[in-house]
Scaffold this motif. Structure first.
Motif, PDB file in Angstrom:
ATOM      1  N   ALA A  41      36.999  32.841  34.099  1.00 22.03           N
ATOM      2  CA  ALA A  41      37.393  33.496  35.350  1.00 22.03           C
ATOM      3  C   ALA A  41      36.368  33.216  36.444  1.00 22.03           C
ATOM      4  O   ALA A  41      36.746  32.963  37.595  1.00 22.03           O
ATOM      5  CB  ALA A  41      37.542  35.002  35.122  1.00 22.03           C
ATOM      6  N   ASP A  42      35.086  33.234  36.100  1.00 22.27           N
ATOM      7  CA  ASP A  42      34.037  32.938  37.074  1.00 22.27           C
ATOM      8  C   ASP A  42      34.155  31.511  37.616  1.00 22.27           C
ATOM      9  O   ASP A  42      33.984  31.280  38.815  1.00 22.27           O
ATOM     10  CB  ASP A  42      32.647  33.128  36.459  1.00 22.27           C
ATOM     11  CG  ASP A  42      32.292  34.587  36.249  1.00 22.27           C
ATOM     12  OD1 ASP A  42      32.868  35.450  36.942  1.00 22.27           O
ATOM     13  OD2 ASP A  42      31.432  34.850  35.391  1.00 22.27           O
ATOM     14  N   ILE A  43      34.459  30.569  36.732  1.00 21.46           N
ATOM     15  CA  ILE A  43      34.605  29.168  37.150  1.00 21.46           C
ATOM     16  C   ILE A  43      35.768  29.032  38.125  1.00 21.46           C
ATOM     17  O   ILE A  43      35.630  28.419  39.186  1.00 21.46           O
ATOM     18  CB  ILE A  43      34.792  28.245  35.924  1.00 21.46           C
ATOM     19  CG1 ILE A  43      33.492  28.163  35.128  1.00 21.46           C
ATOM     20  CG2 ILE A  43      35.263  26.855  36.353  1.00 21.46           C
ATOM     21  CD1 ILE A  43      33.616  27.493  33.782  1.00 21.46           C
ATOM     22  N   TYR A  44      36.927  29.598  37.766  1.00 24.34           N
ATOM     23  CA  TYR A  44      38.080  29.528  38.665  1.00 24.34           C
ATOM     24  C   TYR A  44      37.762  30.186  40.006  1.00 24.34           C
ATOM     25  O   TYR A  44      38.106  29.661  41.062  1.00 24.34           O
ATOM     26  CB  TYR A  44      39.311  30.184  38.042  1.00 24.34           C
ATOM     27  CG  TYR A  44      40.109  29.261  37.164  1.00 24.34           C
ATOM     28  CD1 TYR A  44      40.885  28.245  37.716  1.00 24.34           C
ATOM     29  CD2 TYR A  44      40.105  29.397  35.786  1.00 24.34           C
ATOM     30  CE1 TYR A  44      41.621  27.393  36.915  1.00 24.34           C
ATOM     31  CE2 TYR A  44      40.846  28.545  34.978  1.00 24.34           C
ATOM     32  CZ  TYR A  44      41.606  27.548  35.542  1.00 24.34           C
ATOM     33  OH  TYR A  44      42.338  26.699  34.754  1.00 24.34           O
ATOM     34  N   ALA A  45      37.126  31.332  39.978  1.00 27.04           N
ATOM     35  CA  ALA A  45      36.820  32.058  41.217  1.00 27.04           C
ATOM     36  C   ALA A  45      35.891  31.245  42.111  1.00 27.04           C
ATOM     37  O   ALA A  45      36.136  31.116  43.318  1.00 27.04           O
ATOM     38  CB  ALA A  45      36.201  33.416  40.895  1.00 27.04           C
ATOM     39  N   GLN A  46      34.840  30.688  41.541  1.00 23.97           N
ATOM     40  CA  GLN A  46      33.886  29.908  42.330  1.00 23.97           C
ATOM     41  C   GLN A  46      34.529  28.651  42.913  1.00 23.97           C
ATOM     42  O   GLN A  46      34.390  28.365  44.103  1.00 23.97           O
ATOM     43  CB  GLN A  46      32.665  29.528  41.485  1.00 23.97           C
ATOM     44  CG  GLN A  46      31.776  30.692  41.129  1.00 23.97           C
ATOM     45  CD  GLN A  46      31.120  31.290  42.361  1.00 23.97           C
ATOM     46  OE1 GLN A  46      30.742  30.590  43.291  1.00 23.97           O
ATOM     47  NE2 GLN A  46      31.016  32.607  42.379  1.00 23.97           N
TER      48      GLN A  46
END
Length: 101
Positions: A41-46
């Motif tokens: 989720a962090d990767i997609y958000a960034q």
């Protein structure tokens, strides 16, 4: 149940949806599909936060009266839909298969 909760329930039961992420404009994850890992989720958000800022700039350069609202990215196996708002980004990841001719 709030309108946001109802919308998230509708999104996650759609065929092909593998995940969703709601993040602020800085790319900090506020909510995600429970089965999606925090790291993913962090990767997609960034990544989507940065890409949507660039896409917004391109749209504004082409016509200053226009505003980016949605962004759709299709890859070999997935399609990423990004709804761009003043405060939040809603990112939906779904499986994509090409139509058979």
């Amino acid at each position: 149940m709030s309108e946001v909760e109802e919308t998230l329930e509708r999104v996650k039961v759609q065929p092909g949806v593998e995940g969703y992420v709601i993040c602020n404009r800085q790319g900090q994850v506020l909510r995600r599909l429970p089965s999606m890992s925090q790291a993913q989720a962090d990767i997609y958000a960034q990544k989507m936060s940065g890409l949507s800022k660039k896409a917004r700039g391109v749209v504004r350069d082409l016509n200053p009266k226009n505003e980016l609202r949605y962004l759709r990215i299709r890859a070999k196996k997935h399609e990423v839909l990004v709804a761009y708002d003043q405060e939040f980004l809603v990112i939906v990841i779904q499986r994509w298969t090409p139509a058979q001719a």
